[in-house]
Scaffold this motif. Structure first.
Motif, PDB file in Angstrom:
ATOM      1  N   GLY A  82       0.817  -1.214   0.000  1.00 30.46           N
ATOM      2  CA  GLY A  82       0.000   0.000   0.000  1.00 30.46           C
ATOM      3  C   GLY A  82       0.849   1.261   0.000  1.00 30.46           C
ATOM      4  N   LEU A  83       1.956   1.232   0.737  1.00 32.50           N
ATOM      5  CA  LEU A  83       2.847   2.398   0.758  1.00 32.50           C
ATOM      6  C   LEU A  83       3.384   2.699  -0.633  1.00 32.50           C
ATOM      7  CD1 LEU A  83       5.031   1.748   3.949  1.00 32.50           C
ATOM      8  CD2 LEU A  83       2.933   3.065   3.761  1.00 32.50           C
ATOM      9  N   PHE A  84       3.771   1.660  -1.337  1.00 33.04           N
ATOM     10  CA  PHE A  84       4.343   1.866  -2.653  1.00 33.04           C
ATOM     11  C   PHE A  84       3.284   2.213  -3.693  1.00 33.04           C
ATOM     12  CE2 PHE A  84       7.620  -0.907  -0.651  1.00 33.04           C
ATOM     13  CZ  PHE A  84       8.585   0.084  -0.557  1.00 33.04           C
ATOM     14  N   LEU A  85       2.063   1.747  -3.500  1.00 34.77           N
ATOM     15  CA  LEU A  85       0.990   2.137  -4.421  1.00 34.77           C
ATOM     16  C   LEU A  85       0.618   3.610  -4.251  1.00 34.77           C
ATOM     17  CD1 LEU A  85      -1.389  -0.955  -4.333  1.00 34.77           C
ATOM     18  CD2 LEU A  85       0.039  -0.184  -6.222  1.00 34.77           C
ATOM     19  N   VAL A  86       0.590   4.085  -3.008  1.00 33.93           N
ATOM     20  CA  VAL A  86       0.244   5.485  -2.751  1.00 33.93           C
ATOM     21  C   VAL A  86       1.335   6.414  -3.275  1.00 33.93           C
ATOM     22  CG1 VAL A  86      -0.104   7.165  -0.892  1.00 33.93           C
ATOM     23  CG2 VAL A  86      -1.288   5.003  -0.844  1.00 33.93           C
ATOM     24  N   THR A  87       2.561   5.966  -3.256  1.00 30.02           N
ATOM     25  CA  THR A  87       3.677   6.773  -3.740  1.00 30.02           C
ATOM     26  C   THR A  87       4.173   6.247  -5.084  1.00 30.02           C
ATOM     27  OG1 THR A  87       5.250   5.423  -2.502  1.00 30.02           O
ATOM     28  CG2 THR A  87       4.398   7.396  -1.407  1.00 30.02           C
ATOM     29  N   ALA A  88       3.256   5.880  -5.946  1.00 32.75           N
ATOM     30  CA  ALA A  88       3.584   5.236  -7.211  1.00 32.75           C
ATOM     31  C   ALA A  88       4.591   6.015  -8.073  1.00 32.75           C
ATOM     32  CB  ALA A  88       2.318   4.956  -8.005  1.00 32.75           C
TER      33      ALA A  88
END
Length: 106
Positions: free
Chosen positions: A42-48
């Motif tokens: 989720g962290l990496f999806l939000v900071t795609a």
């Protein structure tokens, strides 16, 4: 410079505000989730956008770890050191997108 009328054209503030609210929710969800391999997805999806740059950097290097995620500060510390600047950069991109939307002619 054209100034927006009061009550109109506030996308430059609304988009980053909504994004920051989402990012804060995702951080709290991450911090309370089980520490498995999928918790940080989720962290990496939000900071795609930032994660994509990190993956591009990793494609040119031979490292086996994600280069933007530090090591040695503990589980939450490592992720926080990546996440806070990544959220800041992405919120800045949202601000620029909102400013572009605000400047559109009617």
């Amino acid at each position: 410079m054209i100034r927006p009328a009061p009550g109109k054209r506030r996308a430059r503030f609304i988009l980053p505000g909504l994004y920051l609210a989402l990012a804060l929710y995702v951080w709290f969800d991450f911090a309370t989730a089980a520490r498995d391999g999928l918790a940080n997805l989720g962290l990496f999806l939000v900071t795609a956008p930032v994660a994509a740059v990190g993956l591009l950097i990793d494609s040119f290097t031979t490292g086996t770890r994600f280069s933007l995620l530090p090591d040695g500060f503990g589980y939450l510390g490592n992720h926080a050191i990546y996440y806070v600047p990544a959220v800041s950069v992405t919120a800045g991109l949202m601000f620029l997108l909102g400013r572009k939307i605000d400047r559109r002619p009617n």
